[in-house]
Motif scaffolding. Sequence first.
Motif, mmCIF file in Angstrom:
data_model
loop_
_atom_site.group_PDB
_atom_site.id
_atom_site.type_symbol
_atom_site.label_atom_id
_atom_site.label_comp_id
_atom_site.label_asym_id
_atom_site.label_seq_id
_atom_site.Cartn_x
_atom_site.Cartn_y
_atom_site.Cartn_z
ATOM 1 N N GLU A 1 37.598 36.756 42.551
ATOM 2 C CA GLU A 1 37.670 37.737 41.458
ATOM 3 C C GLU A 1 38.969 37.614 40.654
ATOM 4 O O GLU A 1 38.994 37.906 39.462
ATOM 5 N N ASP A 2 40.044 37.222 41.327
ATOM 6 C CA ASP A 2 41.338 37.127 40.643
ATOM 7 C C ASP A 2 41.358 36.041 39.569
ATOM 8 O O ASP A 2 42.196 36.057 38.672
ATOM 9 N N VAL B 1 39.171 35.580 37.334
ATOM 10 C CA VAL B 1 38.239 35.887 36.247
ATOM 11 C C VAL B 1 38.802 36.802 35.171
ATOM 12 O O VAL B 1 38.453 36.694 34.003
ATOM 13 N N VAL B 2 39.704 37.713 35.536
ATOM 14 C CA VAL B 2 40.033 38.813 34.624
ATOM 15 C C VAL B 2 41.160 38.484 33.655
ATOM 16 O O VAL B 2 41.954 37.561 33.888
ATOM 17 N N GLN B 3 41.229 39.227 32.573
ATOM 18 C CA GLN B 3 42.214 39.046 31.503
ATOM 19 C C GLN B 3 42.684 40.437 31.048
ATOM 20 O O GLN B 3 42.226 40.961 30.048
ATOM 21 N N PRO B 4 43.612 41.048 31.785
ATOM 22 C CA PRO B 4 43.944 42.453 31.481
ATOM 23 C C PRO B 4 44.593 42.673 30.115
ATOM 24 O O PRO B 4 44.466 43.758 29.564
ATOM 25 N N GLY C 1 38.385 36.709 29.233
ATOM 26 C CA GLY C 1 38.113 37.504 30.434
ATOM 27 C C GLY C 1 36.721 38.102 30.458
ATOM 28 O O GLY C 1 36.377 38.833 31.378
ATOM 29 N N ASN C 2 35.930 37.818 29.430
ATOM 30 C CA ASN C 2 34.551 38.328 29.409
ATOM 31 C C ASN C 2 33.553 37.315 29.938
ATOM 32 O O ASN C 2 32.359 37.590 29.999
ATOM 33 N N LEU C 3 34.046 36.153 30.321
ATOM 34 C CA LEU C 3 33.156 35.068 30.737
ATOM 35 C C LEU C 3 33.106 34.959 32.253
ATOM 36 O O LEU C 3 34.067 34.523 32.882
ATOM 37 N N ILE D 1 48.030 40.111 36.633
ATOM 38 C CA ILE D 1 46.709 40.556 37.112
ATOM 39 C C ILE D 1 46.844 41.409 38.368
ATOM 40 O O ILE D 1 46.217 42.467 38.486
ATOM 41 N N LEU D 2 47.672 40.958 39.293
ATOM 42 C CA LEU D 2 47.814 41.696 40.568
ATOM 43 C C LEU D 2 48.771 42.877 40.408
ATOM 44 O O LEU D 2 48.561 43.940 40.985
ATOM 45 N N ASN E 1 49.365 44.753 37.904
ATOM 46 C CA ASN E 1 48.848 45.877 37.131
ATOM 47 C C ASN E 1 47.579 46.452 37.738
ATOM 48 O O ASN E 1 46.946 47.315 37.145
ATOM 49 N N ASN E 2 47.216 45.988 38.890
ATOM 50 C CA ASN E 2 46.093 46.555 39.621
ATOM 51 C C ASN E 2 46.601 47.772 40.396
ATOM 52 O O ASN E 2 47.675 47.708 40.998
ATOM 53 N N PRO E 3 45.858 48.886 40.360
ATOM 54 C CA PRO E 3 46.345 50.088 41.057
ATOM 55 C C PRO E 3 46.528 49.893 42.564
ATOM 56 O O PRO E 3 47.224 50.683 43.200
#
Lengths: 382, 382, 382, 382
Positions: B24-25, B27-30, B88-90, B146-147, B149-151
């Motif tokens: 999962e890490d 994939v995202v684009q905060p 980050g939408n892909l 990414i990590l 800014n994750n709660p």
Amino acid sequence: MNFIEEYLRIRKHSEQICEPLQTEDYVVQPIADVSPPKWHLGHTTWFFETFILKAFSANYQEFNPEFNYVFNSYYETVGARVIRTDRGNLSRPSVNEVYQYRAYVDEAMQKLLSCPVDEKLTELLILGFNHEQQHQELLLTDIKYILGNNPLFPAYSKDWKDATESVSGENMINITEGIYEIGYKGDGFSFDNELSLHKVYLPHYSISANLVTNHEYLDFINAGGYQDFSYWHAEGWDWVKNNQINAPLYWNKIDGLWHHYTLNGLQKLNFDAPVTHISYYEAYAYASWKGLRLPTEFEWEIAAQKFDWGKRWEWTESAYLPYPGFSKAPGAIGEYNGKFMVNQKVLRGASVATPQGHERITYRNFFHPHLRWQFTGIRLAK
Amino acid sequence: MNFIEEYLRIRKHSEQICEPLQTEDYVVQPIADVSPPKWHLGHTTWFFETFILKAFSANYQEFNPEFNYVFNSYYETVGARVIRTDRGNLSRPSVNEVYQYRAYVDEAMQKLLSCPVDEKLTELLILGFNHEQQHQELLLTDIKYILGNNPLFPAYSKDWKDATESVSGENMINITEGIYEIGYKGDGFSFDNELSLHKVYLPHYSISANLVTNHEYLDFINAGGYQDFSYWHAEGWDWVKNNQINAPLYWNKIDGLWHHYTLNGLQKLNFDAPVTHISYYEAYAYASWKGLRLPTEFEWEIAAQKFDWGKRWEWTESAYLPYPGFSKAPGAIGEYNGKFMVNQKVLRGASVATPQGHERITYRNFFHPHLRWQFTGIRLAK
Amino acid sequence: MNFIEEYLRIRKHSEQICEPLQTEDYVVQPIADVSPPKWHLGHTTWFFETFILKAFSANYQEFNPEFNYVFNSYYETVGARVIRTDRGNLSRPSVNEVYQYRAYVDEAMQKLLSCPVDEKLTELLILGFNHEQQHQELLLTDIKYILGNNPLFPAYSKDWKDATESVSGENMINITEGIYEIGYKGDGFSFDNELSLHKVYLPHYSISANLVTNHEYLDFINAGGYQDFSYWHAEGWDWVKNNQINAPLYWNKIDGLWHHYTLNGLQKLNFDAPVTHISYYEAYAYASWKGLRLPTEFEWEIAAQKFDWGKRWEWTESAYLPYPGFSKAPGAIGEYNGKFMVNQKVLRGASVATPQGHERITYRNFFHPHLRWQFTGIRLAK
Amino acid sequence: MNFIEEYLRIRKHSEQICEPLQTEDYVVQPIADVSPPKWHLGHTTWFFETFILKAFSANYQEFNPEFNYVFNSYYETVGARVIRTDRGNLSRPSVNEVYQYRAYVDEAMQKLLSCPVDEKLTELLILGFNHEQQHQELLLTDIKYILGNNPLFPAYSKDWKDATESVSGENMINITEGIYEIGYKGDGFSFDNELSLHKVYLPHYSISANLVTNHEYLDFINAGGYQDFSYWHAEGWDWVKNNQINAPLYWNKIDGLWHHYTLNGLQKLNFDAPVTHISYYEAYAYASWKGLRLPTEFEWEIAAQKFDWGKRWEWTESAYLPYPGFSKAPGAIGEYNGKFMVNQKVLRGASVATPQGHERITYRNFFHPHLRWQFTGIRLAK
């Protein structure tokens, strides 16, 4: 109803919907309205944990207290939460952790439901079932958006069956004027927005037995419907121009030929299928172009016994407003429907994404008029 | 240089950086500036495929022609591409597919490099190596974002070693006025923006031997530095107010105690470490508050033999502009640096995220003045 | 210098600039960068009232205490103010009241200046003169924007004389390499940003004796300059596409013929006039297309004795940065220049809007690279 | 009806409303919803010129063909137009020119109306009268916004009489259930949205004889109504937080005392006056807090014979939708109402800004739920 069986059946169905996904598909949020599938799986679990286990299960230990922050959707009563547009920015909790969360809550729920279930718990339980079923619908539409807007157009499943519409043409049903009863009146479950049962006066009207097909909608496109402001609301016309809309969502013209993305992948446009993924603005413009109109939600509810529905959520002309006598439940549960009763349009029916047994003739779905990612369709009236 | 060995060493390092990640890490684009790790892995591979394999390897078959659309970063010459904010939408290509893509290209590259390598290919190869190393730096800073800014504040790795700064205090180095030579002059690799070698006149100046520490920066915070406009540029002050900035990125005050997220997880603030993750605006305001200033990039380059650098990219007062005699290479490769030479500030040095051997005294890094997700730091001058 | 005479001469000139206006023209603010003429008239008056009369004139009574809120531009030291984008929303104070304000302050200033003037007051007075002259330039460019973007294209004055450029063609001036002195060194007035006098090393360069003409710029347009990304900065290219730019500001193609709005009204394009109202992005792209570049501000300053300037503010390649040894004055006056020294480009020279005697070879004007409403032009170098 | 007399009476009234203005007040547009007074004066004139003079007056010469572009409001049929948010950027045509335009059209209209007037012309004439009267209402509310948001708070007129509400308290009127007739049925003028006359079924309900007063609304504020989400729609709550709303528009707390801007200038809050300048969101929240609700437009229309109305436009719970049998006129006139029938709420009644004789029990006004610059008020129902 055997609560444990029903609980497990519904919970399992959510996971079955996600079976064809790859881990990455669970994570992304291409637009604000689309939530990551893992968020749906977590949020529905959080709903049972927050409103049932914490309230009814003595000594229940939360799986992870921070999940309240991560999986709360919009319940102000229950505290702070990740803002909606940030759901797709969270790589953690991982998909595995979310499944562990589900398993943990499922076990606690089974333990709770093996004891006698009182009336208050029953009520919340049924609400939890219906809530999860609503998210199953969203899971499918959100997955469709995630895959259907990917430049690689991956299929969700080759076995998916999309809606068909065998009959077409002007097959109008006539309803005579009179006072009719509207709203839910059975003993089973209904949402608060379907209440209370009340009378409305309806003048004589006609309503089509069929949904508008892709073929019919293409006639509107080819007639220049997206270029003529006179069929559109002023806000609809702004929406068309600002977003350069010229066809339903998921339609792609490739080498001069219309295709549409379905859950089976990119396909040649099926002309006989009911048109879908159109906004209320488009539904209204199509009806104007035909010299007809959309039905009100009351006209729909009264006529619906006489036609075949359940393939498309159908846009109505009605705004989403409280019925006479509507009242909100106190606390967080009361936040379910009432606070959305402004600026949205009512949809009636159900769609191919609706889980079996979840559809109901009095069910009121609602979305903002510009939204298209649900399986929306058009039925005409006059 | 054994090209195959060097190629494999660098390529492997990118994958080692990603080893601690969960799927999962990737994939995202905060935020727009942070790219998904799988995009970095794909893009650096696409660079070798596009500029080397397609040009030099007869009969080379692209892994997937659509990847050109997915993994092009900003090369207008090479065609259309996914817009940056959509990375980050892909969800697809999946992480597995990206690793397969890497393996496929690596094999083709090894085959190509087992034949004689001419000068033009050598040049592109070295550019590809340096390009991938730049992305290794970004991989680490993007993963941190990414990590961090994750709660849930997950750690990247317990073994990560962050920068330390043993010495502190006013240890100023004096440089006498004169004409100095600036720019790259060796035989090895340099980017086009380090050329050409040219003279500048520098007046007498002093520059600190040490980076500003967290402790020193905290003094600025406690003295009300974020509340007094007089230390700030007008645009910096707007940035502070609009974004409610009151500390470096990754600093969190928990129960009255300052913590910062590091790649080891959330930690009590290390007072002796050099301050990092501050914008140019903050670096400038800090210097103003001290009655000092930031060095120019020329002052930095001349003095850098006399101090210890490489822990933080250091903001300079210099705008990112072409050197006298700068010229762009023709075609896509010419898009590398020149087109960004407006509205950005130069950073000099290197950071804990810089791969070994990639740092260089003439290296010019550049970012917009509000950006903070790089390992940026402050060195003072007067 | 006779201060009263000079004061009255400058103050009168602002009002003469506004003579051709109708009341309505004083009020509007079509874009954030353009201030309503009545605001300029009030703000320059507020400057004398705030920094001179209140400080030096015993028992001075403010004309209206609320005008401090209305006419402060950006001085944080002096308190709250109408946000810049709201200036055009204020119908009051009326134009008449603003002229009364001017008369009131002018009388108080004359009284003050009839007494001995000490050094500190002299300094502020000269600053006030130069400040008002800067706003005279803005008055003209803002009036041009207000009238030139009105669909009726009203003329400002039939008597206006625009810049001409008799000579054209490649007339390059060569400057030999060496150490040169940069910055203001006379006894007269200069802004803080022109200080301190310092040395720079310049390599050999050539600079054009002429400004680029409309005719030459049209060649760039006709050659597809606005359609080819390779001439542009990445940010410039985004600006072109997002704003659909295809010609300088004020150019209108009418029935296939290029026209431009000038202060005389809408005219056929004057091919021989120097091109104006182009952004830095356009100036840079034009230079790239010619295979040349813009001069730095240092190159300009050294060469300017050898060519004819003062028709156009000329974009340079230099970013707006402090000179070595630059320091801000304490208090509000120190907010004059220093806080804008980021993200802007230096322009050198003067323009047809510059009041007589206000131009200076060391003068540094500065604007963001996308702005076009000033009388900006292009001089080439290599 | 003597058409010439009526025409002149109505036209004169618009000009009388503007009599207290200074020239500058005619020009500005502080928010998109508020048009400059000179635009209203020009637009209503353009309506007569475009739809009557050009169509019915042989050899009529347009005053200025470009005014079509300047004064068209939203009629797509009639061609391009200045975008709404740009109305305040136009200093020309000047106020004088607009009055000349009015005089020119008035003369041509008198000439036309001195000849026999056929049915089609009569219809358009009456529409033009009503159209101008609608704009007279907007003139007053727009002038109030222009002056009331100016930091100098100038009064419009010392002679203005604001609404009063002598009676207060729970004076509920009961209406029995039944089928009622809704819509316009007289011979006189009505807008298309009041048609056609149709039946609705209403359950038993109660409706207050009085409007909510400032005093009562202040209780809601003091009870923390703006801080408790549970009274608000989700969109209303977002609106409150994003815009930091904590009182009606024009309320200002000065030294701990509530004031409100009225057309007489800034005044101490009149506790007994009906509350005004609240959004639908606030009206709804207030009703929720009271444990009551807003009436539907049908409930209002049926009960309105029994209470005193005409001081405030009253928000209803009804969405603005077509009545059964509604149809649009062909061409530009058909753009009058139908295209706005989405996302707006119905208001019923009239206000202190409504010109005499323009109010009507079946009149349907409509605005987006967040808007507050009209004289809006609250009547409760249950």
